[in-house]
Design a protein around this motif. Structure first.
Motif, PDB file in Angstrom:
ATOM      1  N   ALA A   1       0.846  -1.155  -0.051  1.00 41.52           N
ATOM      2  CA  ALA A   1      -0.142  -0.039   0.028  1.00 41.52           C
ATOM      3  C   ALA A   1       0.768   1.271   0.046  1.00 41.52           C
ATOM      4  CB  ALA A   1      -0.974   0.037   1.498  1.00 41.52           C
ATOM      5  N   GLY A   2       1.948   1.341   0.859  1.00 38.63           N
ATOM      6  CA  GLY A   2       2.732   2.604   0.962  1.00 38.63           C
ATOM      7  C   GLY A   2       3.350   2.794  -0.564  1.00 38.63           C
ATOM      8  N   GLU A   3       4.139   1.818  -1.255  1.00 40.89           N
ATOM      9  CA  GLU A   3       4.591   1.928  -2.598  1.00 40.89           C
ATOM     10  C   GLU A   3       3.650   2.474  -3.476  1.00 40.89           C
ATOM     11  OE1 GLU A   3       6.364  -0.926  -6.014  1.00 40.89           O
ATOM     12  OE2 GLU A   3       6.891  -1.270  -3.736  1.00 40.89           O
ATOM     13  N   VAL A   4       2.378   1.890  -3.454  1.00 39.69           N
ATOM     14  CA  VAL A   4       1.155   2.093  -4.498  1.00 39.69           C
ATOM     15  C   VAL A   4       0.955   3.780  -4.167  1.00 39.69           C
ATOM     16  CG1 VAL A   4      -1.205   1.750  -5.030  1.00 39.69           C
ATOM     17  CG2 VAL A   4       0.498  -0.244  -5.013  1.00 39.69           C
ATOM     18  N   ALA A   5       0.614   3.936  -2.829  1.00 40.91           N
ATOM     19  CA  ALA A   5       0.227   5.350  -2.420  1.00 40.91           C
ATOM     20  C   ALA A   5       1.409   6.534  -2.748  1.00 40.91           C
ATOM     21  CB  ALA A   5      -0.056   5.416  -0.987  1.00 40.91           C
ATOM     22  N   GLU A   6       2.487   6.151  -2.681  1.00 35.13           N
ATOM     23  CA  GLU A   6       3.568   6.933  -3.195  1.00 35.13           C
ATOM     24  C   GLU A   6       3.296   7.324  -4.810  1.00 35.13           C
ATOM     25  OE1 GLU A   6       6.543   9.684  -2.451  1.00 35.13           O
ATOM     26  OE2 GLU A   6       5.496   8.260  -0.782  1.00 35.13           O
ATOM     27  N   SER A   7       3.392   6.462  -5.452  1.00 38.75           N
ATOM     28  CA  SER A   7       3.085   6.544  -7.061  1.00 38.75           C
ATOM     29  C   SER A   7       1.815   7.189  -7.225  1.00 38.75           C
ATOM     30  CB  SER A   7       3.311   5.322  -7.814  1.00 38.75           C
ATOM     31  OG  SER A   7       3.207   5.386  -9.034  1.00 38.75           O
ATOM     32  N   LEU A   8       0.755   6.794  -6.634  1.00 42.46           N
ATOM     33  CA  LEU A   8      -0.450   7.255  -6.911  1.00 42.46           C
ATOM     34  C   LEU A   8      -0.538   8.705  -6.538  1.00 42.46           C
ATOM     35  CD1 LEU A   8      -3.517   6.995  -7.850  1.00 42.46           C
ATOM     36  CD2 LEU A   8      -3.902   5.918  -5.677  1.00 42.46           C
ATOM     37  N   ALA A   9      -0.347   9.153  -5.459  1.00 36.10           N
ATOM     38  CA  ALA A   9      -0.212  10.661  -5.130  1.00 36.10           C
ATOM     39  C   ALA A   9       0.588  11.650  -6.189  1.00 36.10           C
ATOM     40  CB  ALA A   9       0.486  10.846  -3.842  1.00 36.10           C
ATOM     41  N   ALA A  10       1.513  11.262  -6.683  1.00 38.13           N
ATOM     42  CA  ALA A  10       1.979  12.004  -7.721  1.00 38.13           C
ATOM     43  C   ALA A  10       1.110  11.941  -9.028  1.00 38.13           C
ATOM     44  CB  ALA A  10       3.529  11.201  -8.075  1.00 38.13           C
ATOM     45  N   GLU A  11       0.482  10.723  -9.410  1.00 36.05           N
ATOM     46  CA  GLU A  11      -0.237  10.969 -10.512  1.00 36.05           C
ATOM     47  C   GLU A  11      -1.543  11.740 -10.119  1.00 36.05           C
ATOM     48  OE1 GLU A  11       0.049   9.570 -13.679  1.00 36.05           O
ATOM     49  OE2 GLU A  11       2.257   8.950 -12.891  1.00 36.05           O
ATOM     50  N   LEU A  12      -2.153  11.760  -9.170  1.00 37.36           N
ATOM     51  CA  LEU A  12      -3.157  12.472  -8.454  1.00 37.36           C
ATOM     52  C   LEU A  12      -2.907  14.080  -8.761  1.00 37.36           C
ATOM     53  CD1 LEU A  12      -4.721  10.360  -5.683  1.00 37.36           C
ATOM     54  CD2 LEU A  12      -5.857  10.807  -8.120  1.00 37.36           C
ATOM     55  N   ARG A  13      -1.643  14.412  -8.340  1.00 37.19           N
ATOM     56  CA  ARG A  13      -1.308  15.821  -8.360  1.00 37.19           C
ATOM     57  C   ARG A  13      -1.088  16.117  -9.952  1.00 37.19           C
ATOM     58  NH1 ARG A  13       2.352  14.042  -4.509  1.00 37.19           N
ATOM     59  NH2 ARG A  13       1.849  14.602  -2.290  1.00 37.19           N
ATOM     60  N   GLU A  14      -0.489  15.321 -10.620  1.00 39.41           N
ATOM     61  CA  GLU A  14      -0.292  15.534 -12.060  1.00 39.41           C
ATOM     62  C   GLU A  14      -1.667  15.884 -12.720  1.00 39.41           C
ATOM     63  OE1 GLU A  14       1.716  14.518 -16.004  1.00 39.41           O
ATOM     64  OE2 GLU A  14       2.020  13.221 -14.441  1.00 39.41           O
ATOM     65  N   MET A  15      -2.721  14.920 -12.300  1.00 39.75           N
ATOM     66  CA  MET A  15      -4.014  14.852 -12.961  1.00 39.75           C
ATOM     67  C   MET A  15      -4.794  16.231 -12.641  1.00 39.75           C
ATOM     68  SD  MET A  15      -7.101  12.244 -12.886  1.00 39.75           S
ATOM     69  CE  MET A  15      -8.684  12.518 -13.783  1.00 39.75           C
ATOM     70  N   ALA A  16      -4.747  16.711 -11.214  1.00 40.32           N
ATOM     71  CA  ALA A  16      -5.289  17.807 -10.661  1.00 40.32           C
ATOM     72  C   ALA A  16      -4.884  18.920 -11.397  1.00 40.32           C
ATOM     73  CB  ALA A  16      -5.038  17.945  -9.242  1.00 40.32           C
ATOM     74  N   THR A  17      -3.746  19.151 -11.481  1.00 44.63           N
ATOM     75  CA  THR A  17      -2.910  20.279 -12.266  1.00 44.63           C
ATOM     76  C   THR A  17      -3.291  20.294 -13.613  1.00 44.63           C
ATOM     77  OG1 THR A  17      -1.152  20.136 -10.773  1.00 44.63           O
ATOM     78  CG2 THR A  17      -0.799  21.388 -13.048  1.00 44.63           C
ATOM     79  N   TRP A  18      -3.490  19.182 -14.386  1.00 39.41           N
ATOM     80  CA  TRP A  18      -4.078  19.149 -15.891  1.00 39.41           C
ATOM     81  C   TRP A  18      -5.418  19.530 -15.754  1.00 39.41           C
ATOM     82  CZ3 TRP A  18      -7.019  14.642 -17.671  1.00 39.41           C
ATOM     83  CH2 TRP A  18      -7.144  14.871 -19.170  1.00 39.41           C
ATOM     84  N   LEU A  19      -6.177  19.299 -14.971  1.00 42.55           N
ATOM     85  CA  LEU A  19      -7.449  19.734 -14.809  1.00 42.55           C
ATOM     86  C   LEU A  19      -7.798  21.054 -14.421  1.00 42.55           C
ATOM     87  CD1 LEU A  19      -9.266  16.575 -13.668  1.00 42.55           C
ATOM     88  CD2 LEU A  19      -9.139  17.045 -15.943  1.00 42.55           C
ATOM     89  N   GLY A  20      -6.726  21.680 -13.973  1.00 44.12           N
ATOM     90  CA  GLY A  20      -6.822  23.183 -13.332  1.00 44.12           C
ATOM     91  C   GLY A  20      -7.356  23.347 -12.017  1.00 44.12           C
ATOM     92  N   LEU A  21      -7.234  22.303 -11.219  1.00 40.30           N
ATOM     93  CA  LEU A  21      -7.600  22.039  -9.923  1.00 40.30           C
ATOM     94  C   LEU A  21      -6.277  22.376  -8.963  1.00 40.30           C
ATOM     95  CD1 LEU A  21     -10.145  19.095 -10.268  1.00 40.30           C
ATOM     96  CD2 LEU A  21     -10.615  21.657 -10.117  1.00 40.30           C
TER      97      LEU A  21
END
Length: 404
Positions: free
Chosen positions: A365-385
């Motif tokens: 879970a920790g390894e997945v969360a680390e990678s997923l958090a980065a993708e969520l930040r990038e997606m939020a930025t892309w969506l202008g959030l």
């Protein structure tokens, strides 16, 4: 016969879908967007917009943040400097396909000329002149919505036909004319189709290209194989919604031509086919959030066979019966599906909301969360959030919340 391990097959598929390609080093351009579409051959369209429209997300999953106007321009604008590159038609489902592939769908347009389904045929029978009336209006006024056409025809609400909550007869006829190739979609405004005569949407050489059904289906199967990398006959059939009979004949011819190579994949039942130009990378590539209609996962049996990932969309499941959430994105990490994330773009709160997140069995879970958090930040930025807000459902949310 060549035998592939299940891991090698996954690597082939990921490369074919564009996940082994290098992402743009700088600002993504129209060329990068169209290269991603070339990998997938199509982008499925869907009306759900809880996070982001389905056709935008597969490009983001492959190239990262890009200006969505680039995709809009490729599909719904046509200028001398930037001619239309993509067009709407019924491919997997409603989809964007390369303009050059439109003639490969003529056989389907012919089949749809008398209606795609019983309700559509019934509307055609009840309104025998409405099709001509619609074409006359569009010929005169140019690209128009079904509502615009009704106003020109002076169709009042009580005369519209159809249930108040569904499509009007005019909209049904517009869709029938679109399916039969008489109309195409010139542009969308607020995701509403503006129909125009196909000869005003597509270039003459595309409209004039004549491709028989047998040749067209063979080319569609070839494109399916290119985008899938390695696939069963059922996979090849599903990509463009072909019949078993059509696909069998096309596969046989492509095998004879050397375009498809029969293979066995360990753990798969029945034969499979490797695209002759497919790459087999040494390692798996790809870390990305995938929308439910991404070509990597939209064929659910194939996703389960490839990744051991049983995936069902729960939009139409009553809220109290949902297991993972309303609009759940599989999470691809280093070439494997390792988590599920329920996502919602909350414009009012300026946040990408994550109501739930669930790690797959056996994953750290920790390894997945680390990678997923980065993708969520990038997606939020892309969506202008500006923010990512983690909810409280699922066995991954605690690890995820700790990273925000």
């Amino acid at each position: 016969m060549l035998e592939l391990t299940a891991d090698a097959a996954r690597r082939v598929v990921l490369a074919a879908q564009g996940f082994a390609d290098r992402r743009p080093a700088g600002r993504a351009t129209r060329r990068h967007v169209l290269r991603a579409v070339q990998r997938t051959s199509l982008l499925q369209l869907d009306s759900v917009s809880v996070a982001v429209r389905a056709h935008y997300m597969p490009v983001f999953s492959r190239i990262g943040g890009y200006d969505r106007d680039l995709l809009d321009g490729a599909a719904w604008q046509n200028t001398g400097r930037s001619p239309r590159a993509l067009v709407e038609y019924w491919a997997h489902e409603a989809a964007l396909i390369p303009v050059a592939d439109w003639p490969l769908m003529r056989w389907r347009m012919t089949r749809y000329s008398h209606g795609r389904w019983a309700g559509e045929r019934r509307v055609m029978e009840q309104n025998p002149t409405l099709g001509k009336d619609v074409l006359d209006v569009v010929t005169e006024v140019g690209a128009a919505t079904a509502g615009d056409i009704e106003r020109h025809l002076q169709i009042t609400p009580q005369d519209r036909g159809g249930p108040w909550w569904g499509r009007t007869d005019t909209k049904v006829i517009c869709e029938q004319l679109f399916a039969s190739g008489a109309l195409s979609v010139d542009r969308r405004v607020g995701f509403t189709r503006h129909y125009d005569l196909t000869e005003r949407v597509l270039p003459d050489d595309v409209i004039g290209a004549e491709v028989g059904e047998r040749d067209a289906v063979r080319e569609l199967v070839r494109r399916s194989a290119r985008s899938l990398g390695v696939a069963t006959a059922a996979d090849l059939r599903d990509y463009y919604r072909l019949s078993a009979e059509q696909t069998a004949a096309a596969v046989a011819e492509l095998v004879d031509d050397g375009a498809l190579v029969p293979v066995t994949v360990r753990g798969w039942s029945g034969p499979a086919y490797l695209h002759a130009g497919a790459r087999i990378p040494r390692r798996a590539h790809g870390t990305a959030l995938l929308c439910p209609f991404d070509p990597l996962v939209f064929c659910r049996p194939r996703a389960e066979r490839l990744f051991g990932f049983r995936y069902r969309i729960e939009i139409y499941t009553p809220a109290h019966k949902r297991i993972h959430g309303y609009y759940v994105f599989p999470f691809l990490q280093n070439g494997d599906l390792v988590a599920r994330v329920d996502l919602k773009a909350d414009r009012a709160a300026d946040a990408l909301r994550v109501p739930g997140a669930f790690v797959e069995p056996g994953r750290a879970a920790g390894e997945v969360a680390e990678s997923l958090a980065a993708e969520l930040r990038e997606m939020a930025t892309w969506l202008g959030l500006s923010d990512v807000v983690i909810g409280d459902r699922g066995d991954l949310v605690a690890e995820l919340a700790a990273r925000f």
